[in-house]
Write an enzyme that holds these catalytic residues in place. Structure first.
Site, mmCIF file in Angstrom:
data_model
loop_
_atom_site.group_PDB
_atom_site.id
_atom_site.type_symbol
_atom_site.label_atom_id
_atom_site.label_comp_id
_atom_site.label_asym_id
_atom_site.label_seq_id
_atom_site.Cartn_x
_atom_site.Cartn_y
_atom_site.Cartn_z
ATOM 1 N N ASP A 1 -61.595 48.760 -1.104
ATOM 2 C CA ASP A 1 -63.013 48.519 -0.852
ATOM 3 C C ASP A 1 -63.256 48.562 0.657
ATOM 4 O OD1 ASP A 1 -65.627 47.706 -0.783
ATOM 5 O OD2 ASP A 1 -65.358 45.970 -2.071
ATOM 6 N N ASP B 1 -68.254 53.056 -1.829
ATOM 7 C CA ASP B 1 -67.281 52.406 -0.950
ATOM 8 C C ASP B 1 -66.123 51.755 -1.706
ATOM 9 O OD1 ASP B 1 -68.754 50.418 -2.127
ATOM 10 O OD2 ASP B 1 -69.338 49.407 -0.266
ATOM 11 N N GLU B 2 -65.933 52.114 -2.990
ATOM 12 C CA GLU B 2 -64.860 51.521 -3.791
ATOM 13 C C GLU B 2 -64.034 52.598 -4.487
ATOM 14 O OE1 GLU B 2 -65.598 47.605 -6.001
ATOM 15 O OE2 GLU B 2 -67.541 48.611 -6.037
#
Length: 381
Positions: free
Chosen positions: A9, A102-103
């Protein structure tokens, strides 16, 4: 073979991106969002210390943290950096899933015989930071649920939760840490004294099913560290599309634009319903003589129909260059990643976000044609 699943993350992603280009933002409470009537898209750890959180109205955030600096944000930069990080990770692992902008999930099962999985993951994270300047946290465990919870506990940082450590790690945590537990489920379980994962894990499955329905069994499994969901290979080729072939060729431009707006609205609703975000919009037209033109454009990850319709209409204007009748128009969204509407939080007002929710609720209840923008309706049907 024991699974080795990593969740990565990017830390306060929007904030980190802004700090890359402006060092004045380092170490201060920073909020990414849009104006007094907008909502918080992201905030720094310094702002979180005062209780600021994502999706909170900007006005409320500034009451909690009056000294915070509010930045509208550069969604094109965020998308570009997300693609860069994706490419870095994808080159270094056998199987990667992009869960949102964003993961990421990585499946390193079996790789420990060649190279320690934790060390390998640490080197990948270091490569991301070295090549982009963006900080990234991760957790390595036996499945997606535990690794995601682990990342949340490690941020900003890293950790490993081995098989024998899973239950001791989960037990003391709040049930809100489980990804599928929303506010309503938390309130329901809290009222009967279920507030920690340990208490939840010890509940009879049938009782949970009676309380929250078919998700009760899945929730019990997650509380007991059980999650067999696979890492889904990432592919930019995923897309959704629609097109319309006319019974009679047409060059009614206002009607064509209304049709494209309606297509964008319907596809955007499908994105939100299935929890996708798109990064590429393509418009196709076919002239009466069967010549075909296609124009496409990269956009910030979004599922907002007002944004997508605007891009689609601009592409139509660029594609339609001849004064000739059309027999077909089509719209396609590609470059999909899983995620909820987030990239446009710094553009949207509270009223817009509420409107989307209300419209989607009506469509979910009465059908996708139940409500829509007037500009998108085909009154000639």
């Amino acid at each position: 073979m024991e699974r080795a699943i990593v969740h990565m993350d990017l830390d306060t992603f929007f904030v980190s991106c802004e700090r890359l280009v402006n060092s004045k933002f380092d170490g201060i409470p920073l909020i990414i969002g849009g104006g007094d009537r907008g909502v918080v898209a992201s905030c720094s750890y310094e702002a979180r210390h005062f209780g600021v959180r994502s999706a909170m109205p900007i006005r409320m955030a500034l009451r909690l943290c009056p000294d915070a600096k509010v930045v509208r944000g550069d969604h094109e930069m965020y998308s570009r950096l997300s693609h860069t990080v994706t490419d870095i990770i994808r080159e270094k692992v056998p199987l990667m899933e992009k869960a949102s902008i964003d993961e990421f999930y990585l499946d390193l099962s079996g790789m420990d015989k060649f190279f320690g999985c934790y060390q390998w993951t640490d080197e990948i994270a270091s490569a991301v930071t070295k090549e982009t300047g963006l900080p990234i946290s991760f957790a390595l465990s036996t499945n997606k649920t535990v690794s995601k919870i682990g990342t949340g506990e490690a941020k900003p940082g890293k950790m490993e939760i081995k098989l024998q450590e899973v239950q001791p790690f989960l037990n003391p945590l709040s049930i809100k840490k489980i990804p599928m537990v929303g506010d309503n489920t938390f309130q329901l379980l809290s009222r009967v004294g279920i507030r920690t994962i340990q208490t939840l894990s010890e509940m009879p499955v049938l009782v949970l099913q009676q309380m929250i329905g078919q998700n009760g069994s899945e929730l019990w499994k997650k509380a007991n560290g059980i999650d067999e969901n696979p890492v889904i290979p990432y592919s930019e080729r995923k897309s959704i599309s629609t097109e319309r072939t006319f019974t009679s060729d047409t060059m009614d431009i206002p009607e064509l634009k209304r049709l494209i707006s309606g297509m964008a609205e319907q596809l955007a609703y499908q994105l939100r319903k299935e929890k996708w975000l798109t990064s590429t919009v393509a418009v196709k037209i076919r002239y009466a003589n069967f010549d075909t033109e296609t124009k496409q454009s990269r956009v910030a990850y979004t599922s907002a129909d007002h944004t997508l319709a605007r891009v689609a209409l601009d592409l139509f204007n660029k594609a339609y260059t001849r004064r000739m009748r059309l027999r077909l128009v089509g719209l396609r969204f590609t470059g999909l990643v899983h995620g909820s509407h987030q990239m446009n939080l710094f553009e949207d007002t509270e009223e817009q976000m509420s409107l989307y929710q209300a419209m989607d609720d009506l469509k979910n209840r009465f059908g996708s044609d139940a409500v829509g923008r007037a500009s998108g309706f085909d009154f000639g049907k």
